[in-house]
Scaffold this active site. Sequence first.
Site, PDB file in Angstrom:
ATOM      1  CG  MET A   1       2.932   6.755  -3.405  1.00  0.00           C
ATOM      2  SD  MET A   1       4.145   7.465  -4.533  1.00  0.00           S
ATOM      3  CE  MET A   1       3.875   6.482  -5.983  1.00  0.00           C
TER       4      MET A   1
ATOM      5  CG  ASN B   1      -5.383   5.228  -8.397  1.00  0.00           C
ATOM      6  OD1 ASN B   1      -4.929   4.387  -9.142  1.00  0.00           O
ATOM      7  ND2 ASN B   1      -6.594   5.703  -8.578  1.00  0.00           N
TER       8      ASN B   1
ATOM      9  CG  HIS C   1      -4.911  -1.261  -6.817  1.00  0.00           C
ATOM     10  ND1 HIS C   1      -4.285  -2.260  -6.107  1.00  0.00           N
ATOM     11  CD2 HIS C   1      -3.922  -0.497  -7.336  1.00  0.00           C
ATOM     12  CE1 HIS C   1      -2.982  -2.128  -6.217  1.00  0.00           C
ATOM     13  NE2 HIS C   1      -2.731  -1.052  -6.944  1.00  0.00           N
TER      14      HIS C   1
ATOM     15  CG  HIS D   1      -3.142   0.089  -2.559  1.00  0.00           C
ATOM     16  ND1 HIS D   1      -3.571   0.505  -3.790  1.00  0.00           N
ATOM     17  CD2 HIS D   1      -1.855   0.506  -2.441  1.00  0.00           C
ATOM     18  CE1 HIS D   1      -2.594   1.144  -4.412  1.00  0.00           C
ATOM     19  NE2 HIS D   1      -1.539   1.162  -3.618  1.00  0.00           N
TER      20      HIS D   1
ATOM     21  CD  GLN E   1       8.063   7.094  -4.323  1.00  0.00           C
ATOM     22  OE1 GLN E   1       8.044   7.319  -3.111  1.00  0.00           O
ATOM     23  NE2 GLN E   1       7.573   5.977  -4.830  1.00  0.00           N
TER      24      GLN E   1
ATOM     25  CE  LYS F   1       6.915 -12.433  -1.126  1.00  0.00           C
ATOM     26  NZ  LYS F   1       6.723 -13.845  -1.454  1.00  0.00           N
ATOM     27  CE  LYS F   2       2.972  -3.275  -8.739  1.00  0.00           C
ATOM     28  NZ  LYS F   2       3.514  -2.479  -9.766  1.00  0.00           N
ATOM     29  CG  ASP F   3       6.373  -1.669  -5.901  1.00  0.00           C
ATOM     30  OD1 ASP F   3       6.704  -1.140  -6.958  1.00  0.00           O
ATOM     31  OD2 ASP F   3       5.195  -1.676  -5.479  1.00  0.00           O
TER      32      ASP F   3
HETATM   33  O1  PAF Z   1       5.021   1.688  -3.051  1.00  0.00           O
HETATM   34  C1  PAF Z   1       4.589   2.853  -2.902  1.00  0.00           C
HETATM   35  O2  PAF Z   1       3.401   3.139  -3.068  1.00  0.00           O
HETATM   36  C2  PAF Z   1       5.579   3.949  -2.533  1.00  0.00           C
HETATM   37  O3  PAF Z   1       6.816   3.737  -3.111  1.00  0.00           O
HETATM   38  C3  PAF Z   1       5.697   4.157  -1.002  1.00  0.00           C
HETATM   39  C4  PAF Z   1       6.270   2.932  -0.323  1.00  0.00           C
HETATM   40  C5  PAF Z   1       4.334   4.500  -0.424  1.00  0.00           C
HETATM   41  C6  PAF Z   1       6.654   5.332  -0.725  1.00  0.00           C
HETATM   42  O4  PAF Z   1       6.188   6.508  -1.316  1.00  0.00           O
END
Ligand code: PAF
Length: 279
Positions: free
Chosen positions: A26, A28, A30, A33, A57, A145-147
């Site tokens: 999404m 931004n 860092h 990513h 979401q 894995k943070k999410d």
């Molecule tokens: O983890 C994210 O940044 C978002 O949930 C994703 C997987 C890009 C879906 O919008």
Amino acid sequence: MKIISSIDALRDQLRGQLRTVFVPTMGNLHEGHLSLMRLARKHGDPIVASIFVNRLQFGPNEDFDKYPRTFQADVEKLEKEGVYVLFAPTEKDLYPEPQAFRVSPPDDLGNILEGEFRPGFFTGVTTVVLKLFSCVQPRVAVFGKKDYQQLMMVRNMAKQFALPTEIIAAETWRADDGLALSSRNMYLSADERAEAPSLYAQLQAVADEVRGGHLDIFELERAAMAKLAARGWKPDYISIRKRADLQPPSAGDLAQAEPLVVVAAAKLGRTRLIDNLEI
Ligand code: PAF
């Protein structure tokens, strides 16, 4: 790096590519990513990244409007990582109809933990991920894995829909003081930023207790939440779960040393942070 917003142009650009590796974001961006991009490079070629702040979401009282958008800086970072295509659709490009068909995640994974506190979140995530996969048609896709629950959700979706995309997990990238990198960290004031590593510290304390044989997990969770609350946090949950399905472990699971993970979400001021640690 080619920056593409339309689905048709993306398809033209990627035609014939059989080893595309995809990193959805999404924006931004860092260091966390960028570590996903580096892992991606080991699993395929070309690398396609996406930037799309997915309205679906976000709940009505969440931070969609103020979610940090830093497109130019993101482009420069992705160029340095050797990304071949940045897919950056507008909402009209991606959801022109609007998106009336949506993925319906199973209750046992979709309505617990993040799903309990963010109703509709996983419908939004899985719907956009399925749509992005349909646009990019990657052989491999990388998720952090943070999410943790999101990663499991995407894995299970890919499996159940027989998507031809292998899901690769990337380790959480942390600041030196332990705080997991997140775009939402930039909402923290200086004082909150100094306090923020205590979320991970609590996860480590819980993991140490479990590893040391303390198996009253309800008591461990309660104590960890109370400690955070005493420091000014508002914890949504700190929960010890089975890695396999994110359900609570039974006494039998604990006796058989079932692999576990401790997952947490808590608010510090107005910022909601999540983190987890495999035990
Ligand atoms: O983890 C994210 O940044 C978002 O949930 C994703 C997987 C890009 C879906 O919008």
